[in-house]
Design a protein around this motif. Structure first.
Motif, PDB file in Angstrom:
ATOM      1  N   GLU B   9      -6.496  -1.068 -10.657  1.00  0.00           N
ATOM      2  CA  GLU B   9      -5.180  -1.409 -11.221  1.00  0.00           C
ATOM      3  C   GLU B   9      -4.773  -0.391 -12.284  1.00  0.00           C
ATOM      4  OE1 GLU B   9      -7.421  -3.951 -10.710  1.00  0.00           O
ATOM      5  OE2 GLU B   9      -6.281  -4.721  -9.000  1.00  0.00           O
ATOM      6  N   MET B  12      -3.525   2.654 -10.613  1.00  0.00           N
ATOM      7  CA  MET B  12      -2.183   2.410 -10.075  1.00  0.00           C
ATOM      8  C   MET B  12      -1.138   2.417 -11.175  1.00  0.00           C
ATOM      9  SD  MET B  12      -2.317  -0.532  -7.162  1.00  0.00           S
ATOM     10  CE  MET B  12      -0.593  -0.754  -6.809  1.00  0.00           C
ATOM     11  N   LEU B  13      -1.529   1.811 -12.294  1.00  0.00           N
ATOM     12  CA  LEU B  13      -0.629   1.761 -13.450  1.00  0.00           C
ATOM     13  C   LEU B  13      -0.331   3.182 -13.942  1.00  0.00           C
ATOM     14  CD1 LEU B  13      -1.058  -0.677 -16.377  1.00  0.00           C
ATOM     15  CD2 LEU B  13      -0.833   1.709 -16.889  1.00  0.00           C
ATOM     16  N   LYS B  15      -0.343   5.879 -12.226  1.00  0.00           N
ATOM     17  CA  LYS B  15       0.537   6.529 -11.251  1.00  0.00           C
ATOM     18  C   LYS B  15       1.987   6.069 -11.442  1.00  0.00           C
ATOM     19  CE  LYS B  15       0.487   7.554  -6.337  1.00  0.00           C
ATOM     20  NZ  LYS B  15       0.037   7.155  -5.030  1.00  0.00           N
ATOM     21  N   ALA B  16       2.155   4.759 -11.654  1.00  0.00           N
ATOM     22  CA  ALA B  16       3.504   4.214 -11.844  1.00  0.00           C
ATOM     23  C   ALA B  16       4.134   4.782 -13.116  1.00  0.00           C
ATOM     24  CB  ALA B  16       3.442   2.685 -11.901  1.00  0.00           C
TER      25      ALA B  16
END
Lengths: 277, 383
Positions: B9, B12-13, B15-16
């Protein structure tokens, strides 16, 4: 009104790694192993379009792709962006598919993953760029489809959609269920938020193999692909030099011969007499 | 001690956040620096992203995550704009005391707007007499007729002219040994007598506002007291130790990555003696040194942040991370300028800004010398 909306997406090679991509000389397909993937850029516009419809009218957004197992990461990203469910069609049997075999498998996946009122795709993929899958998929599903959609509005079970043409646009009224292939300029995909990332892990991601689908195996993958690459070669980009010698007048004459020999129509360049002095 | 690793997570965070930063921050960072402009209009956008309220619980409108995630956001932003990085880090610095020491009413009143980035927070501790001489603060709070009257001048305050909510530490008494007793107050920006003073012209971190904040007979009700009267020292200190230094370390990790990536990019593209610059060993040495500095600073910083999230003591770890990361960022920026030759001195490239920003990180949250005193003190005591 609550709509079931499905978005077809494709993981494509990350442009930062284009120089690492090779083509398998035997299978004549792109070797994707070891190349990180990104979500095909225009597919994010398709997801954005779906999310906007859902926000306005209610419903559910399902994202679906046919890809190798690591596409799970791409699908998670779209769940983080706001999609409700994801479906990954993955099986060795799907490998080597051309657009026909791809659209065939996708259609079976869509039917399996539940009812749909609207299907969105992007206009084309950044790698293959054939633009064939949207129309083929709609034909398999036996629903109307529009490509290069610039604007649309949902009213009851009818779509008002504006399709861009080379020199203008056409407004259509389309009965749903229908498929819309949207273009990049239709919207600006939203950013994935921190909260979205945290919600994504709790959302359902279903993995389906060929055995889970109602399909004829010979229509899948390389076997089901009528497209056969004839030949592949790397064009030689080497430059070759040629030296012209003699007096200036002679060199000019030789140069003109060389240019004419290379197929250049010098007369069309509209050189006037004064210019030759 | 466990080895630090990011969860899926968290990756992913990152990347966002990176996608947001590359679109909304990277293209403007140089202009903000040049114009000494703090992009306040980005706070609501960072609010929608979950960045401004990253460690604020969901019940108060935040993302409900921790300090590792906060450091990821600060690193990603500071990769391109350490100036905006310190504005955001200070916003968090003001939020933390409300979150960790505030009453439920105070949390309900302030946190939702702060988490959403609709309001910006600041923390006013440092005074013209010094920042690290914490017990020598001169600003005062007097309790008269059921109300507090605050007077004083704070200086070198980040977000001075942009903060809507200002957390103040003032002297409100003395203990039996004559030592100052502190109380912390929450002050709304429009409270009569409270105003920003002079704006500083800094060497770097110019995507942020820094200056004086003045309180002239500011009258506050008892509901403005954060925590307990005369027990504010630990509130201000813990914010500086575990939020402020943490933030400066994460910002410097961002600058370090900027130096590394810009150096690699330049050395790949620049052709010298018929070959890319990166073929020269002298250049490779700089790249290797920057890479190691980045990784080391990253490990120290995220390890300390993971201790904070686990509720373990982390002040000493943040001091070490801050000392190492800020000093390493200065060195890496200087080396990257060397790598680029003349181009390194041209402001069209960001590395000159990275150097100025890195130098400006040193005093924020205590200079390198102060960090060494803290670290040595802990080591000598066996911590």
């Amino acid at each position: 009104m609550s709509l079931n909306i499905t978005v077809c997406i494709k993981p494509v090679p990350d442009p930062d790694y284009y120089d690492k991509i090779t083509i398998d000389p035997v299978k004549k397909t792109i070797t994707r192993a070891g190349i990180p993937t990104i979500i095909n850029p225009v597919d994010k516009n398709a997801v954005e379009a779906a999310l906007q419809v859902k926000e306005k009218l209610g419903g559910k957004v399902v994202v679906i792709t046919m890809a190798p197992p690591n596409a799970e990461e791409n699908l998670r990203e779209l769940l983080a962006m706001g999609a409700d469910e994801a479906v990954l069609l993955t099986d060795r049997a799907f490998a080597g598919a051309d657009t026909l075999a791809t659209s065939y498998a996708l259609a079976a996946g869509l039917k399996k993953s539940g009812p749909f009122d609207l299907v969105f795709t992007g206009t084309e993929s950044a790698d293959g760029a054939t633009s064939q899958v949207p129309a083929q998929l709609a034909e398999w599903l036996d629903i109307p489809h529009l490509w290069n959609v610039q604007e649309f509005e949902v009213e009851d079970h009818t779509l008002k959609a504006k399709m861009s043409m080379e020199n203008g646009y056409i407004n259509y009224l389309v009965q749903m269920p229908a498929l819309l292939a949207v273009k990049r300029s239709i919207n600006k995909p939203r950013y994935t938020t921190v909260m979205g990332v945290m919600k994504a892990k709790k959302k359902p991601l279903t993995v389906l193999t060929a055995a889970d689908l109602d399909v004829e195996p010979e229509r899948l993958g390389l076997q089901g692909s009528p497209t056969k690459a004839g030949d592949i070669f790397t064009p030689s980009l080497a430059r070759k030099g040629q030296q012209l010698t003699g007096e200036t007048e002679e060199i000019v004459e030789q140069l003109i011969q060389v240019l004419r020999g290379a197929g250049l129509n010098l007369e069309s360049l509209n050189v006037n007499e004064a210019g030759r002095e | 001690m466990g080895f630090f690793q990011f969860t899926e997570e968290q990756e992913m965070l990152r990347k966002a956040v990176r996608e947001f930063v590359e679109a909304e921050i990277a293209p403007h960072a140089a202009e903000w620096d040049e114009k000494h402009y703090c992009p306040v209009e980005l706070f609501p956008k960072m609010g929608e992203m979950g960045i401004t309220g990253i460690f604020v619980p969901e019940e108060y409108g935040g993302a409900g995550l921790g300090h590792v995630e906060r450091a990821i956001c600060l690193e990603e932003i500071s990769r391109y704009s350490a100036g905006l990085g310190i504005a955001l880090m200070t916003h968090h610095l003001g939020i933390a005391p409300i979150l960790y020491f505030g009453t439920d009413e105070q949390k309900q009143k302030y946190l939702p707007d702060l988490a959403a980035g609709k309001k910006i927070c600041g923390l006013s501790v440092t005074e013209p007499g010094g920042g690290s001489d914490f017990m020598g603060l001169k600003a005062t709070g007097e309790f008269k007729d059921g109300q507090w009257v605050i007077n004083g001048r704070k200086c070198f305050i980040t977000n001075a002219s942009v903060a809507d909510v200002d957390i103040w530490a003032v002297v409100t008494g003395q203990d039996e040994k004559g030592r100052a007793l502190m109380t912390v107050f929450i002050i709304d920006k429009d409270t009569p007598g409270h105003a920003p003073g002079r704006e500083e012209n800094k060497i770097g971190l110019n995507g942020s506002s820094t200056g004086d904040v003045i309180c002239n007979d500011v009258v506050l009700g008892e509901e403005a007291v954060l925590g307990e009267v005369n027990k504010g020292a630990k509130i201000a200190l813990s914010a500086i130790q575990e939020i402020g230094r943490a933030g400066m370390a994460a910002i410097s990790v961002g600058i370090l990555r900027g130096c590394l990536e810009e150096g690699v990019k330049f050395s790949n593209e620049r052709i010298l003696y018929g070959k890319p610059l990166n073929r020269l060993q002298a250049i490779q040495f700089i790249i290797a040194e920057n890479r190691v500095a980045y990784e080391a600073a990253k490990l120290l910083t995220y390890h300390a942040a993971s201790l904070k999230d686990a509720g373990k003591p982390c002040a000493n770890e943040f001091s070490m991370a801050k000392l190492f990361a800020t000093e390493a960022a200065i060195e890496a920026a200087k080396k990257t300028i060397d790598l680029m030759g003349g181009y390194g001195c041209i402001n069209e490239y960001p590395v000159g800004r990275f150097l100025r920003d890195a130098i400006a990180t040193i005093p924020a949250g205590g200079t390198s010398h102060i960090q060494k005193i803290i670290i040595a003190g802990n080591a000598i005591r066996g911590n």
